[in-house]
Motif scaffolding. Structure first.
Motif, PDB file in Angstrom:
ATOM      1  N   UNK A 209      -9.426 -46.730 -47.620  1.00 33.08           N
ATOM      2  CA  UNK A 209     -10.177 -46.771 -46.393  1.00 33.08           C
ATOM      3  C   UNK A 209      -9.869 -45.691 -45.382  1.00 33.08           C
ATOM      4  N   UNK A 210      -8.444 -45.390 -45.391  1.00 33.45           N
ATOM      5  CA  UNK A 210      -7.759 -44.281 -44.548  1.00 33.45           C
ATOM      6  C   UNK A 210      -8.426 -43.046 -45.107  1.00 33.45           C
ATOM      7  N   UNK A 211      -8.301 -42.997 -46.348  1.00 33.14           N
ATOM      8  CA  UNK A 211      -9.055 -41.503 -46.664  1.00 33.14           C
ATOM      9  C   UNK A 211     -10.413 -41.271 -46.437  1.00 33.14           C
ATOM     10  N   UNK A 212     -11.120 -42.400 -46.272  1.00 29.95           N
ATOM     11  CA  UNK A 212     -12.562 -42.216 -46.149  1.00 29.95           C
ATOM     12  C   UNK A 212     -12.780 -42.099 -44.644  1.00 29.95           C
TER      13      UNK A 212
ATOM     14  N   UNK B 106     -13.248 -30.334 -40.063  1.00 28.39           N
ATOM     15  CA  UNK B 106     -13.743 -29.933 -41.190  1.00 28.39           C
ATOM     16  C   UNK B 106     -12.776 -29.429 -42.299  1.00 28.39           C
ATOM     17  N   UNK B 107     -12.145 -28.478 -41.740  1.00 34.30           N
ATOM     18  CA  UNK B 107     -10.838 -27.877 -42.907  1.00 34.30           C
ATOM     19  C   UNK B 107     -10.119 -29.098 -43.157  1.00 34.30           C
ATOM     20  N   UNK B 108      -9.775 -29.954 -42.569  1.00 29.75           N
ATOM     21  CA  UNK B 108      -8.990 -31.147 -42.671  1.00 29.75           C
ATOM     22  C   UNK B 108      -9.432 -32.074 -43.799  1.00 29.75           C
ATOM     23  N   UNK B 109     -10.987 -32.262 -43.780  1.00 31.89           N
ATOM     24  CA  UNK B 109     -11.303 -33.027 -44.614  1.00 31.89           C
ATOM     25  C   UNK B 109     -11.410 -32.255 -46.083  1.00 31.89           C
ATOM     26  N   UNK B 110     -11.554 -30.777 -45.992  1.00 29.27           N
ATOM     27  CA  UNK B 110     -11.678 -30.079 -47.099  1.00 29.27           C
ATOM     28  C   UNK B 110     -10.161 -29.889 -47.751  1.00 29.27           C
ATOM     29  N   UNK B 111      -9.185 -30.493 -46.955  1.00 23.74           N
ATOM     30  CA  UNK B 111      -7.635 -30.498 -47.442  1.00 23.74           C
ATOM     31  C   UNK B 111      -7.157 -31.916 -47.731  1.00 23.74           C
ATOM     32  N   UNK B 112      -8.194 -33.089 -47.665  1.00 24.37           N
ATOM     33  CA  UNK B 112      -7.757 -34.315 -47.915  1.00 24.37           C
ATOM     34  C   UNK B 112      -7.197 -34.965 -46.677  1.00 24.37           C
ATOM     35  N   UNK B 113      -7.408 -34.511 -45.316  1.00 24.97           N
ATOM     36  CA  UNK B 113      -6.525 -34.578 -44.401  1.00 24.97           C
ATOM     37  C   UNK B 113      -7.424 -35.277 -43.374  1.00 24.97           C
ATOM     38  N   UNK B 114      -7.037 -36.322 -42.615  1.00 31.61           N
ATOM     39  CA  UNK B 114      -7.705 -36.894 -41.524  1.00 31.61           C
ATOM     40  C   UNK B 114      -7.131 -36.024 -40.340  1.00 31.61           C
ATOM     41  N   UNK B 115      -7.854 -36.097 -39.229  1.00 30.29           N
ATOM     42  CA  UNK B 115      -7.840 -35.564 -37.967  1.00 30.29           C
ATOM     43  C   UNK B 115      -7.502 -36.578 -37.047  1.00 30.29           C
ATOM     44  N   UNK B 116      -6.407 -36.763 -36.433  1.00 29.60           N
ATOM     45  CA  UNK B 116      -5.893 -37.820 -35.387  1.00 29.60           C
ATOM     46  C   UNK B 116      -5.781 -36.814 -34.040  1.00 29.60           C
ATOM     47  N   UNK B 117      -6.865 -36.994 -33.236  1.00 28.29           N
ATOM     48  CA  UNK B 117      -6.900 -36.031 -32.163  1.00 28.29           C
ATOM     49  C   UNK B 117      -6.675 -36.828 -30.956  1.00 28.29           C
ATOM     50  N   UNK B 118      -5.719 -36.212 -29.892  1.00 29.65           N
ATOM     51  CA  UNK B 118      -4.895 -36.978 -28.754  1.00 29.65           C
ATOM     52  C   UNK B 118      -5.553 -36.845 -27.584  1.00 29.65           C
ATOM     53  N   UNK B 119      -5.595 -37.757 -26.755  1.00 30.77           N
ATOM     54  CA  UNK B 119      -5.914 -37.722 -25.231  1.00 30.77           C
ATOM     55  C   UNK B 119      -4.785 -38.245 -24.717  1.00 30.77           C
ATOM     56  N   UNK B 120      -4.604 -37.855 -23.204  1.00 29.01           N
ATOM     57  CA  UNK B 120      -3.380 -38.438 -22.390  1.00 29.01           C
ATOM     58  C   UNK B 120      -3.960 -39.231 -21.385  1.00 29.01           C
ATOM     59  N   UNK B 121      -4.270 -40.431 -21.180  1.00 28.78           N
ATOM     60  CA  UNK B 121      -5.000 -41.058 -20.232  1.00 28.78           C
ATOM     61  C   UNK B 121      -4.057 -40.647 -18.897  1.00 28.78           C
ATOM     62  N   UNK B 122      -5.012 -40.845 -17.827  1.00 28.37           N
ATOM     63  CA  UNK B 122      -4.270 -40.735 -16.329  1.00 28.37           C
ATOM     64  C   UNK B 122      -3.431 -41.983 -15.944  1.00 28.37           C
ATOM     65  N   UNK B 123      -2.798 -41.875 -14.960  1.00 31.32           N
ATOM     66  CA  UNK B 123      -1.928 -43.188 -14.567  1.00 31.32           C
ATOM     67  C   UNK B 123      -2.932 -44.335 -14.340  1.00 31.32           C
ATOM     68  N   UNK B 124      -4.094 -43.820 -13.802  1.00 32.53           N
ATOM     69  CA  UNK B 124      -4.907 -45.115 -13.426  1.00 32.53           C
ATOM     70  C   UNK B 124      -5.570 -45.748 -14.604  1.00 32.53           C
ATOM     71  N   UNK B 125      -5.481 -45.289 -16.027  1.00 26.54           N
ATOM     72  CA  UNK B 125      -5.986 -45.726 -17.141  1.00 26.54           C
ATOM     73  C   UNK B 125      -7.294 -45.129 -17.488  1.00 26.54           C
ATOM     74  N   UNK B 126      -7.686 -44.106 -16.809  1.00 27.73           N
ATOM     75  CA  UNK B 126      -8.727 -43.467 -17.316  1.00 27.73           C
ATOM     76  C   UNK B 126      -8.508 -42.365 -18.323  1.00 27.73           C
TER      77      UNK B 126
END
Length: 436
Positions: free
Chosen positions: A43-46, A309-329
């Motif tokens: 599932x993770x690979x998919x 796309x390059x990650x997929x072509x190397x069998x890797x997922x992309x985990x893309x980060x966000x840093x929410x504000x102090x108010x939770x948005x």
């Protein structure tokens, strides 16, 4: 502490002690993944795309998640931030909707970062959301319930490094200015860590994975990984274990991660061999993991799409980060980027989701992916023609996804694809190959 919390503490401590007694092998050598774990790996690979969330009381300082270390804030002073943490605008469903709109399949959130603060109700610490903040809400509980409603898997980031806990001793490479006593019981700290992991794996429903970080702070310490990994798999066999330790996978781990770079290209993971485990690369959408009010730069749309796309072509997922504000948005400009990626995946995601590395190795022009016998060539440059190396299959036809034929010719060096002048997408020209 009330009776319920005392009972809860006794319960998780008992589970930890059972795990310690049963796990004599400190390296977890001989670990055999359960069938449900192997299924979770597929599932993770998919899945290919996930949302990373770095959020904690450090967001109040608006200067990233390492602010305690970088500005040398003593432990007692830093802890006062918890009393000011009231994220009134936090909405777990809204976060999940943002992830879904981006085409993401899972969320990984910091349950405890290096500052030691637990973003949930921990029975073995008062340094948590319920006991230490005026908010009095269990962030992880709300997010776990929202993920279930939105069909997203939830992973917990957990920092093995702890700048707050007095038993994290001897000190490591970081957090040397926190004014903690120069003494402590390392085994007691590992017990504490295992107990918190038990809490996370017994009180928040099915957990997709535990995302460890911080072992690099004391690389030669006895982390008791065999016991900890066995404890996790005993509690939830399908839970995937990964560690951002920047070395090759250790027995008991179920996926391998790379920080700020694709497999083989990460500046932090040069010493790590690329394993046969499921792979994941993590990176920021700007230059910061935790919220930083001074960081206004964002990665370009093209670069984000190419990373995925390059990650997929190397069998890797992309985990893309966000840093929410102090108010939770989550900052609107970051949400806009995520929606852009979701719109792209809506069109072309079938050439990414569920695929594996195609028969043509990653190259300067791009990558190839494959699913159900169908090969997709992702041309990420504006080259008028590219050369595919020879493989043991002969190309019968080449076409764009809309059916437009792509001219090709067979040469000694391989197959030359002649790309059309007009391209359906400005970031990725996807060519479908049919074989004889």
């Amino acid at each position: 502490m009330n009776i319920a919390r005392i009972v809860g503490r006794c319960f998780v401590l008992a589970l930890v002690m059972m795990g310690r007694a049963a796990a004599a092998d400190p390296g977890h050598v001989g670990y055999v993944p359960a069938p449900e774990n192997l299924e979770a790996r597929e599932w993770f690979r998919d899945a290919k795309f996930g949302l990373f969330i770095h959020w904690g009381i450090y967001s109040l300082k608006e200067n990233g998640e390492w602010v305690m270390h970088r500005t040398q804030i003593p432990k007692v002073e830093y802890q006062k931030l918890a009393g000011e943490f009231y994220p009134y605008a936090f909405d777990a469903d809204e976060w999940c909707e943002i992830a879904k709109a981006a085409g993401m399949k899972y969320i990984t959130i910091t349950s405890k970062h290096h500052d030691g603060f637990a973003m949930y109700d921990s029975a073995v610490s008062d340094y948590d959301m319920i006991d230490a903040t005026p908010f009095k809400r269990d962030i992880l509980k709300e997010l776990a319930e929202a993920c279930e409603r939105h069909d997203l898997k939830l992973f917990f980031y957990y920092s093995q490094l702890d700048w707050q806990h007095e038993d994290y001793f001897p000190r490591g490479r970081t957090g040397g200015f926190t004014a903690r006593p120069e003494s402590g019981d390392w085994e007691a700290y590992i017990d504490y860590m295992d107990t918190q992991l038990t809490e996370l794996l017994t009180g928040y429903g099915p957990i997709g994975g535990i995302w460890f970080d911080g072992m690099w702070d004391r690389p030669d310490a006895n982390w008791r990984l065999g016991r900890t990994y066995k404890l996790i798999h005993d509690l939830q066999p399908a839970t995937l274990i990964g560690s951002n330790h920047h070395v090759s996978p250790i027995p008991g781990e179920d996926f391998q991660m790379f920080e700020k770079g694709l497999p083989g290209e990460s500046p932090f993971d040069k010493k790590a061999r690329i394993s046969d485990l499921p792979l994941e690369t993590c990176d920021t959408i700007n230059n910061s993991w935790g919220y930083n009010q001074h960081d206004h730069w964002l990665k370009k749309d093209r670069d984000l799409i190419h990373y995925l796309v390059r990650g997929a072509g190397m069998n890797a997922n992309l985990l893309l980060n966000v840093g929410p504000k102090p108010n939770g948005t989550i900052a609107e400009n970051q949400v806009k980027k995520l929606k852009m990626m979701g719109a792209w995946m809506e069109k072309w995601g079938h050439t990414i989701y569920g695929t594996r590395m195609g028969p043509y190795r990653p190259s300067g022009w791009g990558v190839s992916t494959e699913k159900d016998g169908q090969v997709y060539v992702h041309v990420l440059t504006m080259d008028r023609s590219i050369v595919l190396p020879k493989i043991d299959r002969s190309i019968a036809a080449a076409r764009l996804l809309d059916g437009t034929a792509v001219e090709f010719e067979i040469a000694e060096t391989g197959t030359i694809l002649h790309l059309p002048t007009e391209r359906p997408d400005p970031y990725d020209t996807i060519i479908v190959l049919d074989y004889e």
